[in-house]
Design an enzyme around this catalytic site. Structure first.
Site, short mmCIF file in Angstrom:
data_model
loop_
_atom_site.label_atom_id
_atom_site.label_comp_id
_atom_site.label_asym_id
_atom_site.label_seq_id
_atom_site.Cartn_x
_atom_site.Cartn_y
_atom_site.Cartn_z
N THR A 1 0.86 -1.19 0.00
CA THR A 1 0.00 0.00 0.00
C THR A 1 0.89 1.23 0.00
O THR A 1 1.91 1.27 0.68
CB THR A 1 -1.03 -0.01 1.15
OG1 THR A 1 -1.86 1.15 1.02
CG2 THR A 1 -0.39 -0.02 2.53
N GLU A 2 0.50 2.21 -0.81
CA GLU A 2 1.38 3.36 -1.08
C GLU A 2 1.75 4.13 0.18
O GLU A 2 2.79 4.77 0.24
CB GLU A 2 0.72 4.31 -2.08
CG GLU A 2 -0.53 5.00 -1.53
CD GLU A 2 -1.26 5.85 -2.55
OE1 GLU A 2 -0.98 5.72 -3.75
OE2 GLU A 2 -2.13 6.63 -2.14
N ASN A 3 0.85 4.06 1.18
CA ASN A 3 1.14 4.80 2.40
C ASN A 3 2.09 4.05 3.33
O ASN A 3 2.10 4.28 4.54
CB ASN A 3 -0.17 5.18 3.13
CG ASN A 3 -1.13 4.04 3.30
OD1 ASN A 3 -1.28 3.20 2.41
ND2 ASN A 3 -1.79 3.96 4.44
N GLY A 4 2.87 3.14 2.76
CA GLY A 4 4.05 2.68 3.48
C GLY A 4 3.99 1.33 4.15
O GLY A 4 4.44 1.19 5.29
N SER B 1 8.38 4.21 -0.15
CA SER B 1 7.25 3.51 -0.74
C SER B 1 7.15 3.79 -2.24
O SER B 1 6.88 2.88 -3.04
CB SER B 1 5.96 3.95 -0.04
OG SER B 1 4.87 3.23 -0.54
#
Lengths: 231, 221
Positions: free
Chosen positions: A71-74, A113
């Site tokens: 997930t892009e938020n890490g 990320s």
């Protein structure tokens, strides 16, 4: 796998259309589309499912597939949506939906990320779209309407960085026009980045030579191409 | 400079000037330093440029700062959300300027600022409206867009724990933009849930070393 027949703006001769298999009795709903995408994700892949509808793909990955969700938020090894006591405001997916972590999860900051994406370390991402061109251009962040507030998020980074970009959408807009187009009229997210298009009506391979019909749902390839031609 | 442990959020945001560029951590509400933003509203700085992934959610945090009329410009990747009504209203009335930046480019521009990189070529956005007017160059057969660093006068970030030297650890996906913003601003202020003694954080697990952090305030709620 299936016979190659070019459609949508780069229509080839109709001779092969009859060989494209119709593999479902009617159009697919979003869950069936998600199941189809999940089927085509190679075991052990690192995968980003964007936001919204493509996140349904996670529900259809077979147990033991070894697919690791990014997930892009890490986070890597993201688990399913959090329920009840599992909800933790510090743990969400890219759509800000509370999620869980799986054993082996890892957290990292935003620059890392997106370095992961841009650096070609993600095998597959699955995105939604307003329009996709037959050659794989993607438009999914802005309708271009003057009163719309544009929001791009990580869509351009994913479209550019993931090794394979799959799109999942309905084939026709509410007004009946095709969202698979010869050339996008909405503002672009990325150029020639989508390799596979999953829709409620059919699955296509996209590439420099145009859109290639792989299978259809609830209609014959010939009927579908005729509808696309009208759209 | 030694990290200052502040008594409260008001002390932590003291001195923010009008016209400042403020980096605000958080992804949605995860990692959003709400107490620092509330203190910034009380402090009164205005004509701010805010750099953050989103443009406020609901009526608290960044949304409250926007509603207070303190923000001239928002630099972000994803302003429009189901609960971004404050920003939406201001934007439609022409009362706030928007610079939309792809999320990874936003993070990398701040990373570049913090790492002393003059600019960088990035493939994201090539051929899209967000690359219009930008210098491009073909590198290894692929088009890239030239992107410049994004620096803040102040960064307001949320972390989980700090020690008294300003070393920070984060919690789960609330980490998001905190570590990169901590490198990219002149004055870095961290709101943490707990301040612990020096030596209490595992040095192997420190994510943001104290060298980047100027002020820390504990907010326990």
């Amino acid at each position: 796998m299936s016979t190659r027949t070019l459609v949508a703006g780069v229509l080839a001769g109709p001779a092969d259309l009859d060989a494209v298999p119709t593999t479902a009795p009617g159009p697919l709903d979003k869950h069936a589309m998600a199941a189809l995408v999940a089927r085509d994700i190679p075991a052990g892949s690192f995968v980003n499912l964007g936001i919204g509808q493509p996140t349904l793909v996670a529900d259809h990955l077979p147990a033991g597939s070894g697919v690791v969700l990014h997930t892009e938020n890490g986070m890597l090894n993201m688990g399913p949506a959090a329920l009840g006591d599992e909800v933790d405001p510090d743990l969400t997916n890219a759509g800000k939906v509370p999620v869980t972590e799986l054993p082996g999860a890892a957290y990292f900051h935003h620059a890392d990320s997106f370095a992961m994406m841009r650096g070609g370390h993600l095998d597959v991402c699955v995105l939604g779209a307003f329009q996709v061109s037959a050659r794989g251009d993607l438009a999914n962040w802005h309708t271009g309407a003057p009163d719309a507030i544009p929001a791009v998020g990580g869509a351009m980074d994913l479209a550019t960085g993931a090794r394979q970009v799959f799109v999942m959408m309905t084939l026709f807009a509410k007004d009946g026009t095709s969202k698979l187009v010869p050339s996008c009229t909405y503002p672009l997210t990325g150029l020639a980045c989508v390799s596979r298009l999953y829709t409620d009506q059919a699955v296509f391979d996209l590439g420099p030579d145009g859109a290639v019909l792989r299978e259809t749902f609830g209609c014959s390839a010939r009927e579908l191409v005729e509808r696309l031609g009208r759209g | 400079m030694t990290t200052v442990l502040c008594a409260d959020p008001d002390e932590a945001v003291a001195g923010v000037g009008d016209g400042s560029t403020v980096l605000v951590g958080g992804f949605g509400m995860a990692g959003m330093p709400v107490a620092l933003i509330d203190a910034l509203i009380r402090q009164g700085a205005t004509d701010l440029t805010v750099v953050s992934n989103n443009a406020g959610n609901g009526d608290t945090g960044l949304a409250a700062l926007l509603a207070a009329g303190r923000v001239r410009k928002v630099v972000c990747s994803f302003p429009r959300q189901a609960d971004s009504w404050v920003f939406d209203g201001l934007y439609r009335q022409g009362r706030v300027e928007l610079e939309l930046v792809p999320q990874g480019t936003l993070a990398e521009r701040m990373r570049a600022a913090g790492a002393g990189i003059g600019a960088f070529y990035c493939p994201t956005g090539v051929g899209t409206p967000l690359a219009e007017g930008k210098e491009t160059r073909e590198i290894d057969g692929r088009s890239h867009v030239l992107e410049y660093p994004l620096r803040g006068d102040v960064a307001l970030i949320g972390a989980y724990r700090a020690d008294r030297m300003g070393n920070l650890v984060y919690r789960k996906t609330a980490r998001n933009f905190g570590p990169v913003m901590a490198t990219a601003a002149t004055t870095v202020v961290a709101q943490v849930r707990e301040v612990v003694d020096v030596g209490a954080l595992d040095p192997e697990a420190v994510v943001t070393p104290g060298i980047y952090v100027d002020r820390v305030v504990e907010v326990t709620s």
